[in-house]
Design an enzyme around this catalytic site. Structure first.
Site, mmCIF file in Angstrom:
data_model
loop_
_atom_site.group_PDB
_atom_site.id
_atom_site.type_symbol
_atom_site.label_atom_id
_atom_site.label_comp_id
_atom_site.label_asym_id
_atom_site.label_seq_id
_atom_site.Cartn_x
_atom_site.Cartn_y
_atom_site.Cartn_z
ATOM 1 N N ASP A 31 -2.767 8.206 -5.758
ATOM 2 C CA ASP A 31 -3.676 9.182 -5.855
ATOM 3 C C ASP A 31 -3.779 10.545 -6.564
ATOM 4 O O ASP A 31 -3.784 11.826 -5.246
ATOM 5 C CB ASP A 31 -4.325 8.410 -4.394
ATOM 6 N N ASP A 91 -8.221 6.171 -5.598
ATOM 7 C CA ASP A 91 -8.930 5.812 -4.534
ATOM 8 C C ASP A 91 -9.997 5.957 -4.968
ATOM 9 O O ASP A 91 -10.514 6.879 -5.886
ATOM 10 C CB ASP A 91 -8.198 6.811 -3.290
ATOM 11 N N HIS A 110 -13.896 4.698 -3.802
ATOM 12 C CA HIS A 110 -14.772 4.014 -2.699
ATOM 13 C C HIS A 110 -16.596 4.226 -2.886
ATOM 14 O O HIS A 110 -16.849 4.899 -3.997
ATOM 15 C CB HIS A 110 -14.404 5.403 -1.449
ATOM 16 N N HIS A 132 -19.050 4.715 2.615
ATOM 17 C CA HIS A 132 -17.515 3.560 2.990
ATOM 18 C C HIS A 132 -17.552 3.536 3.918
ATOM 19 O O HIS A 132 -17.861 5.080 5.146
ATOM 20 C CB HIS A 132 -16.776 4.177 2.140
ATOM 21 N N HIS A 143 -14.875 11.670 1.011
ATOM 22 C CA HIS A 143 -13.892 11.563 -0.289
ATOM 23 C C HIS A 143 -14.009 10.088 -1.578
ATOM 24 O O HIS A 143 -14.352 9.674 -1.541
ATOM 25 C CB HIS A 143 -12.304 12.071 0.063
ATOM 26 N N LYS A 178 -8.728 1.473 -5.927
ATOM 27 C CA LYS A 178 -8.066 0.346 -5.028
ATOM 28 C C LYS A 178 -9.521 1.161 -3.738
ATOM 29 O O LYS A 178 -10.066 2.510 -4.161
ATOM 30 C CB LYS A 178 -7.409 0.639 -4.344
ATOM 31 N N CYS A 181 -1.402 6.828 2.051
ATOM 32 C CA CYS A 181 -1.780 5.938 0.760
ATOM 33 C C CYS A 181 0.304 5.496 -0.372
ATOM 34 O O CYS A 181 0.255 4.319 -0.680
ATOM 35 C CB CYS A 181 -2.033 6.472 -0.275
HETATM 36 C C1 VGL Z 1 -5.397 7.872 0.979
HETATM 37 C C2 VGL Z 1 -6.909 8.634 3.099
HETATM 38 C C3 VGL Z 1 -7.613 8.507 3.180
HETATM 39 C C4 VGL Z 1 -4.554 8.141 0.678
HETATM 40 C C5 VGL Z 1 -6.981 7.364 0.649
HETATM 41 O O1 VGL Z 1 -4.072 8.998 -0.369
HETATM 42 O O2 VGL Z 1 -3.337 8.510 0.730
HETATM 43 N N1 VGL Z 1 -5.251 8.734 2.608
HETATM 44 N N2 VGL Z 1 -7.636 7.770 1.368
HETATM 45 ZN ZN ZN Z 2 -9.614 7.026 0.845
#
Ligand code: VGL
Ligand code: ZN
Length: 212
Positions: A17, A55, A57, A61, A90, A115, A160
């Site tokens: 990410d 990430d 979404h 979401h 996000h 994901k 993550c």
């Molecule tokens: C993440 C919070 C929400 C991450 C992703 O990449 O750690 N944290 N979505």
């Molecule tokens: Zn996320």
């Protein structure tokens, strides 16, 4: 802890990410998240095999506080699959915030695994969604390609990266987390909790310079 890790054909670096929304100026900025870029670029150059996660979404979401009237980011809610932390909007599919940071230099990355694209399930881990059951397909991919050892780097250390490390282990891969190639969000002591969990689970954190 002066071990050196010699990288070979059965090793893969999983870069988690590295997206604009998780870097300073982004919607869910991880403090000093951009500091990992030179570390990860250098690390990736040592691996023949690299996979990136993204990430990704939907709008509206379920993990977004804005999807729940009267909720604000960093509160939690109970969903059918368990407790879910709520976040600022996000990494919405196709937006600039969801794009990889422009300084990420890994042209040889072989896989981009998206994901979190099911509107009603979040997915911290690159292996399982937050219901802890729905698979992303990554374990099958890694097995088919013959990878055995997974090195993890990226954002965020305590979400993550943490869940990906646990799940890689659960699925039978050897896991090493490259500590200085990660930064955490740190909600309610989540960085310390992650370190403790790694200790009890036997998940090792190593410095980038130990990879060679
Ligand atoms: C993440 C919070 C929400 C991450 C992703 O990449 O750690 N944290 N979505
Ligand atoms: Zn996320």
């Amino acid at each position: 802890m002066s071990d050196k890790f010699t990288i070979g054909e059965r090793d893969i670096l999983l870069v988690v990410d590295i997206q604009n929304d998780f870097c300073p100026g982004g919607n869910l900025a991880v403090p000093r998240g951009d500091e990992v870029l030179p570390v990860i670029n250098g690390l990736a150059a040592k691996f023949a095999h690299v996979a990136l996660t993204q990430d990704w979404h939907t709008r509206g979401h379920i993990s977004f506080a804005s999807s729940h009237p009267s909720k604000v980011p960093y509160q939690t809610i109970e969903l059918g699959y368990g407790t879910q932390m709520l976040w600022p909007d996000h990494c919405v599919q196709g937006t600039p915030g969801a794009a990889f940071h422009q300084d990420l230099r890994i042209p040889h990355a072989e896989l981009v695994l998206r994901k979190g694209y099911h509107r009603a399930i979040d997915s911290y881990s690159a292996f399982y969604e937050n219901d802890r059951k729905t698979r992303t397909g990554l374990a099958g991919y890694l097995r088919e390609r013959g990878f055995h050892r997974t090195f993890l780097a990226g954002l965020a250390f305590d979400f993550c990266v943490r869940y990906s490390a646990e799940d890689a282990r659960r699925d039978g891969f050897e896991v090493l987390v490259v500590d200085d190639a990660c930064r955490g969000i740190d909600v309610d002591g989540s960085v310390a909790a992650t370190r403790e969990l790694f200790n009890t689970a036997g998940i090792r954190c190593i410095p980038a310079h130990a990879v060679g």
